[in-house]
Scaffold this motif. Structure first.
Motif, PDB file in Angstrom:
ATOM      1  N   ASN A 155       0.813  -1.217   0.000  1.00 25.15           N
ATOM      2  CA  ASN A 155       0.000   0.000   0.000  1.00 25.15           C
ATOM      3  C   ASN A 155       0.843   1.261   0.000  1.00 25.15           C
ATOM      4  OD1 ASN A 155      -2.374  -1.511   0.114  1.00 25.15           O
ATOM      5  ND2 ASN A 155      -2.355  -1.556   2.356  1.00 25.15           N
ATOM      6  N   GLY A 156       2.067   1.174   0.489  1.00 21.84           N
ATOM      7  CA  GLY A 156       2.943   2.339   0.610  1.00 21.84           C
ATOM      8  C   GLY A 156       3.608   2.354   1.970  1.00 21.84           C
ATOM      9  N   ARG A 157       4.682   3.097   2.070  1.00 26.20           N
ATOM     10  CA  ARG A 157       5.456   3.162   3.311  1.00 26.20           C
ATOM     11  C   ARG A 157       5.999   4.564   3.526  1.00 26.20           C
ATOM     12  NH1 ARG A 157       7.997  -1.848   5.364  1.00 26.20           N
ATOM     13  NH2 ARG A 157       6.968  -3.615   4.361  1.00 26.20           N
ATOM     14  N   LEU A 158       6.262   4.844   4.791  1.00 23.28           N
ATOM     15  CA  LEU A 158       7.009   6.038   5.175  1.00 23.28           C
ATOM     16  C   LEU A 158       8.183   5.563   6.020  1.00 23.28           C
ATOM     17  CD1 LEU A 158       7.325   9.137   5.372  1.00 23.28           C
ATOM     18  CD2 LEU A 158       5.897   9.034   7.435  1.00 23.28           C
ATOM     19  N   ASN A 159       9.391   5.708   5.505  1.00 17.72           N
ATOM     20  CA  ASN A 159      10.587   5.252   6.204  1.00 17.72           C
ATOM     21  C   ASN A 159      11.208   6.399   6.988  1.00 17.72           C
ATOM     22  OD1 ASN A 159      10.210   2.703   5.155  1.00 17.72           O
ATOM     23  ND2 ASN A 159      11.640   3.002   3.466  1.00 17.72           N
ATOM     24  N   VAL A 160      11.711   6.074   8.177  1.00 24.69           N
ATOM     25  CA  VAL A 160      12.161   7.072   9.149  1.00 24.69           C
ATOM     26  C   VAL A 160      13.504   6.635   9.718  1.00 24.69           C
ATOM     27  CG1 VAL A 160      11.572   8.248  11.321  1.00 24.69           C
ATOM     28  CG2 VAL A 160       9.744   7.477   9.779  1.00 24.69           C
ATOM     29  N   ASN A 161      14.400   7.598   9.964  1.00 16.97           N
ATOM     30  CA  ASN A 161      15.573   7.273  10.774  1.00 16.97           C
ATOM     31  C   ASN A 161      15.644   8.209  11.982  1.00 16.97           C
ATOM     32  OD1 ASN A 161      16.754   9.689   9.952  1.00 16.97           O
ATOM     33  ND2 ASN A 161      18.380   8.736   8.759  1.00 16.97           N
ATOM     34  N   SER A 162      16.575   7.924  12.885  1.00 17.16           N
ATOM     35  CA  SER A 162      16.824   8.740  14.088  1.00 17.16           C
ATOM     36  C   SER A 162      15.707   8.657  15.126  1.00 17.16           C
ATOM     37  CB  SER A 162      17.083  10.215  13.723  1.00 17.16           C
ATOM     38  OG  SER A 162      18.127  10.330  12.791  1.00 17.16           O
ATOM     39  N   GLY A 210       5.935  15.206   9.610  1.00 16.06           N
ATOM     40  CA  GLY A 210       7.338  15.578   9.476  1.00 16.06           C
ATOM     41  C   GLY A 210       7.817  16.588  10.498  1.00 16.06           C
ATOM     42  N   GLU A 211       6.976  17.539  10.853  1.00 13.45           N
ATOM     43  CA  GLU A 211       7.395  18.575  11.802  1.00 13.45           C
ATOM     44  C   GLU A 211       7.570  18.023  13.215  1.00 13.45           C
ATOM     45  OE1 GLU A 211       4.253  21.454  13.050  1.00 13.45           O
ATOM     46  OE2 GLU A 211       3.081  20.447  11.469  1.00 13.45           O
ATOM     47  N   TYR A 212       6.983  16.859  13.481  1.00 11.05           N
ATOM     48  CA  TYR A 212       7.079  16.274  14.821  1.00 11.05           C
ATOM     49  C   TYR A 212       8.229  15.291  14.970  1.00 11.05           C
ATOM     50  CZ  TYR A 212       2.276  18.006  14.841  1.00 11.05           C
ATOM     51  OH  TYR A 212       1.163  18.797  14.738  1.00 11.05           O
ATOM     52  N   LEU A 213       8.838  14.905  13.853  1.00 19.93           N
ATOM     53  CA  LEU A 213       9.917  13.917  13.897  1.00 19.93           C
ATOM     54  C   LEU A 213      11.210  14.559  13.395  1.00 19.93           C
ATOM     55  CD1 LEU A 213       8.201  10.682  12.524  1.00 19.93           C
ATOM     56  CD2 LEU A 213       9.260  10.943  14.765  1.00 19.93           C
ATOM     57  N   PRO A 214      12.191  14.762  14.274  1.00 21.54           N
ATOM     58  CA  PRO A 214      13.488  15.300  13.838  1.00 21.54           C
ATOM     59  C   PRO A 214      14.298  14.203  13.171  1.00 21.54           C
ATOM     60  CG  PRO A 214      13.543  14.830  16.169  1.00 21.54           C
ATOM     61  CD  PRO A 214      12.145  14.507  15.715  1.00 21.54           C
ATOM     62  N   ALA A 215      13.853  13.814  11.977  1.00 19.52           N
ATOM     63  CA  ALA A 215      14.391  12.616  11.341  1.00 19.52           C
ATOM     64  C   ALA A 215      14.384  12.801   9.838  1.00 19.52           C
ATOM     65  CB  ALA A 215      13.531  11.403  11.720  1.00 19.52           C
ATOM     66  N   GLU A 216      15.102  11.910   9.170  1.00 15.58           N
ATOM     67  CA  GLU A 216      15.000  11.823   7.712  1.00 15.58           C
ATOM     68  C   GLU A 216      13.782  10.973   7.391  1.00 15.58           C
ATOM     69  OE1 GLU A 216      17.526  10.367   3.781  1.00 15.58           O
ATOM     70  OE2 GLU A 216      18.112   9.675   5.784  1.00 15.58           O
ATOM     71  N   LEU A 217      12.926  11.448   6.489  1.00 14.43           N
ATOM     72  CA  LEU A 217      11.699  10.749   6.117  1.00 14.43           C
ATOM     73  C   LEU A 217      11.714  10.514   4.611  1.00 14.43           C
ATOM     74  CD1 LEU A 217       9.191  12.953   8.156  1.00 14.43           C
ATOM     75  CD2 LEU A 217      10.174  10.778   8.853  1.00 14.43           C
ATOM     76  N   ARG A 218      11.426   9.291   4.202  1.00 11.32           N
ATOM     77  CA  ARG A 218      11.373   8.958   2.777  1.00 11.32           C
ATOM     78  C   ARG A 218      10.150   8.114   2.500  1.00 11.32           C
ATOM     79  NH1 ARG A 218      15.099  11.892  -0.298  1.00 11.32           N
ATOM     80  NH2 ARG A 218      16.738  12.451   1.162  1.00 11.32           N
ATOM     81  N   CYS A 219       9.493   8.376   1.388  1.00  6.45           N
ATOM     82  CA  CYS A 219       8.271   7.653   1.036  1.00  6.45           C
ATOM     83  C   CYS A 219       8.560   6.532   0.040  1.00  6.45           C
ATOM     84  CB  CYS A 219       7.265   8.605   0.400  1.00  6.45           C
ATOM     85  SG  CYS A 219       6.626   9.848   1.536  1.00  6.45           S
ATOM     86  N   VAL A 220       7.780   5.464   0.167  1.00  4.04           N
ATOM     87  CA  VAL A 220       7.714   4.426  -0.857  1.00  4.04           C
ATOM     88  C   VAL A 220       6.287   4.435  -1.378  1.00  4.04           C
ATOM     89  CG1 VAL A 220       8.056   2.003  -1.410  1.00  4.04           C
ATOM     90  CG2 VAL A 220       9.398   3.068   0.422  1.00  4.04           C
ATOM     91  N   VAL A 221       6.128   4.813  -2.644  1.00  3.37           N
ATOM     92  CA  VAL A 221       4.798   4.916  -3.246  1.00  3.37           C
ATOM     93  C   VAL A 221       4.645   3.802  -4.257  1.00  3.37           C
ATOM     94  CG1 VAL A 221       3.217   6.375  -4.540  1.00  3.37           C
ATOM     95  CG2 VAL A 221       4.814   7.414  -2.923  1.00  3.37           C
ATOM     96  N   PRO A 222       3.687   2.903  -4.076  1.00  5.39           N
ATOM     97  CA  PRO A 222       3.529   1.764  -5.015  1.00  5.39           C
ATOM     98  C   PRO A 222       3.073   2.228  -6.383  1.00  5.39           C
ATOM     99  CG  PRO A 222       1.752   1.773  -3.409  1.00  5.39           C
ATOM    100  CD  PRO A 222       2.712   2.841  -2.993  1.00  5.39           C
TER     101      PRO A 222
END
Length: 222
Positions: A155-162, A210-222
């Motif tokens: 369905n899709g993903r939101l990948n996060v680090n930190s 995004g504003e709540y997570l001090p992290a790198e965010l990347r999307c996976v869109v099917p």
């Protein structure tokens, strides 16, 4: 001792929370065995777990299977885990206790430059990835390629680090998105993948949290 193939690269209170999380995860995995363990962090940010007791050998094998292991020497043709450290037009560089370059033609993830591939698959920095070592140029392992291809079929993903898994889940729930994700999949200690529900737009979710997570965010869109 087992050196886990994941990194602890945050500082301050976030570092202490991440260490506490790791201790809990290790305890969950080997706590039923006859062992005592202590978690530390090496100078290169890889965590180490010192294990003593009757079931120490079994416990070490459990942790190696779950996390992958950083070892002093890499053997030709063997599969290891390294963390994604950098990327350029020529390929990826993984940290496996030493730099390991994956040339562009050994990624095996379809058309595009390594930078475009990183965007398409939502690869955040420090993501643990499996590779097959070769002195002349390593390649991504088949199971790693399969995992990433599967990401693009859902369905899709939101990948996060930190951030730890608990921190990501708490942020999603506070932001009113409890019904917009199926689960938060742990990729590494501080790397997570939010598996979205059908009909949830990953870029829209990124914009919302995004504003709540001090992290790198990347999307996976099917």
């Amino acid at each position: 001792m087992v050196v886990l193939a994941t990194k602890l690269y945050v500082d301050g209170d976030a570092r202490e929370r991440a260490l506490d999380s790791l201790r809990s995860l290790v305890g969950n995995e080997i706590g039923d065995l006859e062992v005592e363990f202590d978690v530390g962090v090496r100078h290169d940010e890889f965590p180490s777990v010192t294990i003593d007791g009757e079931d120490a050998v079994v416990a070490r094998n459990v942790l190696r299977e779950e996390w992958g292991e950083i070892v002093p020497d890499l053997e030709e043709g063997e599969t290891y885990v390294g963390t994604l450290e950098s990327w350029d037009e020529d390929g990826f560089v993984l940290d496996a206790g030493q730099p390991v370059r994956i040339p562009a033609d050994e990624l095996g993830l379809g058309p595009g430059t390594p930078i475009q591939i990183r965007e398409r698959y939502g690869l955040v920095q420090h993501l643990p990835m499996r590779f097959v070592y070769a002195e002349g140029g390593s390649r991504l392992a088949d199971e790693e390629r399969d995992r990433l291809y599967d990401w693009t079929r859902g369905n899709g993903r939101l990948n996060v680090n930190s951030a730890t898994r608990a921190e990501v889940r708490a942020t999603l729930n506070r932001a009113g998105h409890a019904r917009d994700y199926v689960t938060v999949e742990r990729l590494g200690l501080l790397e997570q993948s939010v598996v979205t529900t059908e009909g949830t737009d990953p870029p829209g979710l990124l914009a919302s949290v995004g504003e709540y997570l001090p992290a790198e965010l990347r999307c996976v869109v099917p």
